[in-house]
Scaffold this motif. Structure first.
Motif, PDB file in Angstrom:
ATOM      1  N   GLU A  36       1.060  -1.371  -0.091  1.00 17.08           N
ATOM      2  CA  GLU A  36      -0.098  -0.238  -0.221  1.00 17.08           C
ATOM      3  C   GLU A  36       0.969   1.277  -0.036  1.00 17.08           C
ATOM      4  O   GLU A  36       1.861   1.354   0.658  1.00 17.08           O
ATOM      5  N   SER A  37       0.354   2.171  -0.762  1.00 22.26           N
ATOM      6  CA  SER A  37       1.170   3.525  -0.828  1.00 22.26           C
ATOM      7  C   SER A  37       0.235   4.533  -1.449  1.00 22.26           C
ATOM      8  O   SER A  37      -0.749   4.248  -1.647  1.00 22.26           O
ATOM      9  N   ALA A  38       0.344   5.789  -0.879  1.00 23.60           N
ATOM     10  CA  ALA A  38      -0.358   6.981  -1.161  1.00 23.60           C
ATOM     11  C   ALA A  38       0.204   7.630  -2.444  1.00 23.60           C
ATOM     12  O   ALA A  38       1.183   8.112  -2.562  1.00 23.60           O
ATOM     13  N   SER A  39      -0.834   7.894  -3.187  1.00 22.86           N
ATOM     14  CA  SER A  39      -0.352   8.348  -4.437  1.00 22.86           C
ATOM     15  C   SER A  39      -1.270   9.849  -4.631  1.00 22.86           C
ATOM     16  O   SER A  39      -2.437   9.974  -4.593  1.00 22.86           O
ATOM     17  N   ALA A  40      -0.720  11.073  -4.952  1.00 24.88           N
ATOM     18  CA  ALA A  40      -1.257  12.420  -5.166  1.00 24.88           C
ATOM     19  C   ALA A  40      -1.510  12.651  -6.451  1.00 24.88           C
ATOM     20  O   ALA A  40      -0.725  12.493  -7.175  1.00 24.88           O
ATOM     21  N   SER A  41      -2.716  12.945  -6.928  1.00 22.94           N
ATOM     22  CA  SER A  41      -3.074  13.271  -8.422  1.00 22.94           C
ATOM     23  C   SER A  41      -3.651  14.411  -8.544  1.00 22.94           C
ATOM     24  O   SER A  41      -4.412  14.722  -7.480  1.00 22.94           O
ATOM     25  N   SER A  42      -3.371  15.316  -9.470  1.00 22.88           N
ATOM     26  CA  SER A  42      -4.250  16.391  -9.709  1.00 22.88           C
ATOM     27  C   SER A  42      -4.416  16.800 -11.040  1.00 22.88           C
ATOM     28  O   SER A  42      -3.431  16.473 -11.866  1.00 22.88           O
ATOM     29  N   ALA A  43      -5.438  17.399 -11.336  1.00 21.73           N
ATOM     30  CA  ALA A  43      -5.669  17.718 -12.619  1.00 21.73           C
ATOM     31  C   ALA A  43      -5.054  18.939 -13.278  1.00 21.73           C
ATOM     32  O   ALA A  43      -5.130  19.882 -12.626  1.00 21.73           O
ATOM     33  N   GLY A  44      -4.361  18.740 -14.304  1.00 24.46           N
ATOM     34  CA  GLY A  44      -3.558  19.898 -14.970  1.00 24.46           C
ATOM     35  C   GLY A  44      -4.626  20.955 -15.537  1.00 24.46           C
ATOM     36  O   GLY A  44      -5.760  20.631 -15.843  1.00 24.46           O
ATOM     37  N   VAL A  45      -3.985  22.193 -15.800  1.00 26.36           N
ATOM     38  CA  VAL A  45      -4.782  23.237 -16.502  1.00 26.36           C
ATOM     39  C   VAL A  45      -5.098  22.881 -17.689  1.00 26.36           C
ATOM     40  O   VAL A  45      -6.174  23.214 -18.298  1.00 26.36           O
ATOM     41  N   ALA A  46      -4.237  22.336 -18.662  1.00 26.22           N
ATOM     42  CA  ALA A  46      -4.460  22.107 -20.010  1.00 26.22           C
ATOM     43  C   ALA A  46      -5.369  21.008 -20.072  1.00 26.22           C
ATOM     44  O   ALA A  46      -6.099  21.078 -20.869  1.00 26.22           O
ATOM     45  N   ALA A  47      -5.419  19.860 -19.225  1.00 26.69           N
ATOM     46  CA  ALA A  47      -6.369  18.916 -19.317  1.00 26.69           C
ATOM     47  C   ALA A  47      -7.791  19.281 -19.058  1.00 26.69           C
ATOM     48  O   ALA A  47      -8.708  19.242 -19.766  1.00 26.69           O
ATOM     49  N   THR A  48      -7.781  20.509 -18.083  1.00 31.46           N
ATOM     50  CA  THR A  48      -9.107  20.968 -17.630  1.00 31.46           C
ATOM     51  C   THR A  48      -9.647  21.631 -18.818  1.00 31.46           C
ATOM     52  O   THR A  48     -10.911  21.724 -19.236  1.00 31.46           O
ATOM     53  N   VAL A 197      13.316   9.318  -2.088  1.00 34.21           N
ATOM     54  CA  VAL A 197      12.349   8.347  -2.636  1.00 34.21           C
ATOM     55  C   VAL A 197      11.939   7.369  -1.770  1.00 34.21           C
ATOM     56  O   VAL A 197      12.918   6.747  -0.988  1.00 34.21           O
ATOM     57  N   GLU A 198      10.738   7.183  -1.218  1.00 34.32           N
ATOM     58  CA  GLU A 198      10.373   5.904  -0.383  1.00 34.32           C
ATOM     59  C   GLU A 198      10.646   4.482  -0.812  1.00 34.32           C
ATOM     60  O   GLU A 198      10.953   4.362  -2.138  1.00 34.32           O
ATOM     61  N   GLY A 199      10.971   3.845   0.186  1.00 32.46           N
ATOM     62  CA  GLY A 199      11.185   2.230  -0.324  1.00 32.46           C
ATOM     63  C   GLY A 199      12.574   1.791   0.063  1.00 32.46           C
ATOM     64  O   GLY A 199      13.703   2.766  -0.022  1.00 32.46           O
TER      65      GLY A 199
END
Length: 467
Positions: A36-48, A197-199
């Motif tokens: 298990e790991s946490a992943s941060a994701s955000s929508a970019g301006v260009a994609a929006t 870097v984790e791990g």
């Protein structure tokens, strides 16, 4: 925009990701490897903007796009490594700024070979002819004293060969900035650790980060980097599959522990073909390149014994003469045995069955032992005729004619089928002094100094060698 944090589960063996935990990885089949790991994701301006129908605006590039005709070809010109067999597999040599991953089983000789590469590289002059090259060998698996001891044994002690026993990637980058070497060797990528870097070292995240950082270093500085990679029990490169996509060349260094022969094969090569094979021999003084592997396999041959046949096998695009031996004896048990070494264990019994059914040679009441010489492994069907004629020679205790090679695939009806690259095989046989060849009928090839006999069936081939 606000970032969303979601939990993903990543396989430590192959890098497969899943939103939920699974006991077994669907990609590689390993059990209990999804972490298990946490992943941060955000929508970019260009994609929006694209979703809303507006024309997205990009960032201004620092370097404008250049017409391909104005890009110098000298930046991708190969440089000799000093080892001809390695240059053969790479295409023509080491390309500046390239990243080469060499994988292989433990103890096969990867570190010894690359230490030899570093020494040969350091012996040569720069491309401009002024001064000598410098190479940096980074090891995290051995101490500096161990590597120095091996270098002394193999004759790889050079003043322009630098050694660093480090596992921290940032410190390695510092060594590169100070020394400015023209070649960097990292042994191994699974033992390097990237800060931030984790791990643990060798894990999916660390292996990916280390390889990506070293690839960026090679592309920005033009320094070629050779990486040592571990393999799993299945023979695949350890770590996520993305490692093979990041590097430019993937090589596999393989060999039988019972034999001194080592083969270097290309799995991926952005600068050349992947069907070239390099031959090496493991000796007490290190790894020695073998430019003529046919001579290695046939160096012991004198008077031709019965139960022996010479054929020409193709390993990639290289023809190699190999000796096939067969021994037939009265069975000890009720059921005759079929023992095969170095050949396809399923195909040899089929050839023996055809030899009895189509050529009248009784093999079902004999124990048959069929093997190649010198630890060579052959899987192609072009050696069928050599297996059949070696068995016939053992049954009748009659040696085949001197300086004769036999090449051909045997069909279930007893016919001989043509094999690819026949002309190249015959030219290699003629180069080594062979005077006669028995081949399948249908393709007329004239080779200077070699008398070619064509046969349509297995029975005709037996008749040709028994005259």
């Amino acid at each position: 925009m606000a970032k969303k944090t979601r939990v993903i589960h990543t396989c430590s063996e192959c890098g497969y990701s899943s939103p939920k935990w699974l006991g077994r990885c669907p990609e590689c089949g390993s059990w209990g490897t999804l972490q298990e790991s946490a992943s941060a994701s955000s929508a970019g301006v260009a994609a929006t903007a694209a979703v809303s129908g507006a024309v997205p605006k990009g960032l201004t590039p620092h370097t404008p796009a250049t017409p391909i005709t104005r890009i110098s070809a000298a930046t991708s010109r190969s440089v000799s490594s000093g080892i001809g067999e390695l240059d053969r597999v790479l295409g023509a040599g080491v390309v500046p700024g390239s990243v080469v991953l060499m994988a292989g089983e433990p103890g096969v000789g990867k570190s010894t070979l690359l230490l030899e590469v570093a020494a040969r590289w350091a012996q040569q002059k720069d491309v401009d002819g002024e001064g000598t090259r410098t190479s940096l060998y980074v090891t995290a698996e051995e101490s500096a004293g161990q590597v120095r001891s091996r270098a002394e044994r193999t004759g790889a002690l050079m003043d322009t060969l630098y050694l660093a026993a480090e596992s921290n990637l940032d410190i390695i980058f510092g060594h590169v900035e100070q020394l400015k070497p023209s070649l960097v060797i990292v042994d191994s990528v699974q033992t390097m650790h990237a800060a931030g870097v984790e791990g643990v070292a060798g894990g999916v995240a660390q292996s990916r980060a280390v390889t990506a950082a070293l690839t960026t270093l090679a592309k920005t500085t033009g320094i070629p980097i050779l990486l040592v990679g571990h393999v799993t029990k299945d023979g695949n490169v350890a770590g996520p599959r993305v490692l093979e996509h990041l590097v430019d060349v993937v090589l596999n260094f393989e060999g039988d522990k019972q034999s001194s022969l080592r083969m270097l094969r290309g799995i991926k090569n952005r600068f050349g073909a992947t069907d070239e094979v390099g031959c090496f021999e493991q000796t007490a003084e290190g790894i020695r390149e073998v430019s003529d592997p046919s001579g290695l396999f046939l160096s012991h041959r004198g008077q031709t014994p019965d139960g022996s046949a010479v054929t020409v096998a193709m390993d990639g695009v290289r023809p190699i003469l190999a000796e096939v031996q067969a021994l037939t004896v009265d069975p000890v048990a009720k059921n005759p045995r079929r023992v095969v070494t170095g050949l396809d264990a399923n195909r040899v019994p089929m050839v023996l069955a055809v030899l009895q059914a189509r050529a009248g040679q009784r093999t079902n009441d004999k124990d048959a032992y069929v093997a190649t010489v010198g630890g060579m492994k052959i899987t192609e069907t072009a050696t069928d005729l050599a297996v059949a004629l070696a068995t016939w020679s053992s049954l009748h205790e009659t040696p085949l004619p001197q300086k004769t090679v036999v090449i051909g695939e045997v069909g279930l009806a007893g016919e001989l089928r043509r094999v690819p690259n026949l002309a190249r095989r015959l030219q290699e046989a003629a180069r080594l002094g062979y005077e006669r060849a028995v081949v399948p009928a249908g393709e007329k090839i004239a080779v200077k100094g070699l008398r070619v006999t064509q046969a349509s069936t297995l029975a005709e081939a037996i008749a040709a060698v028994s005259r």
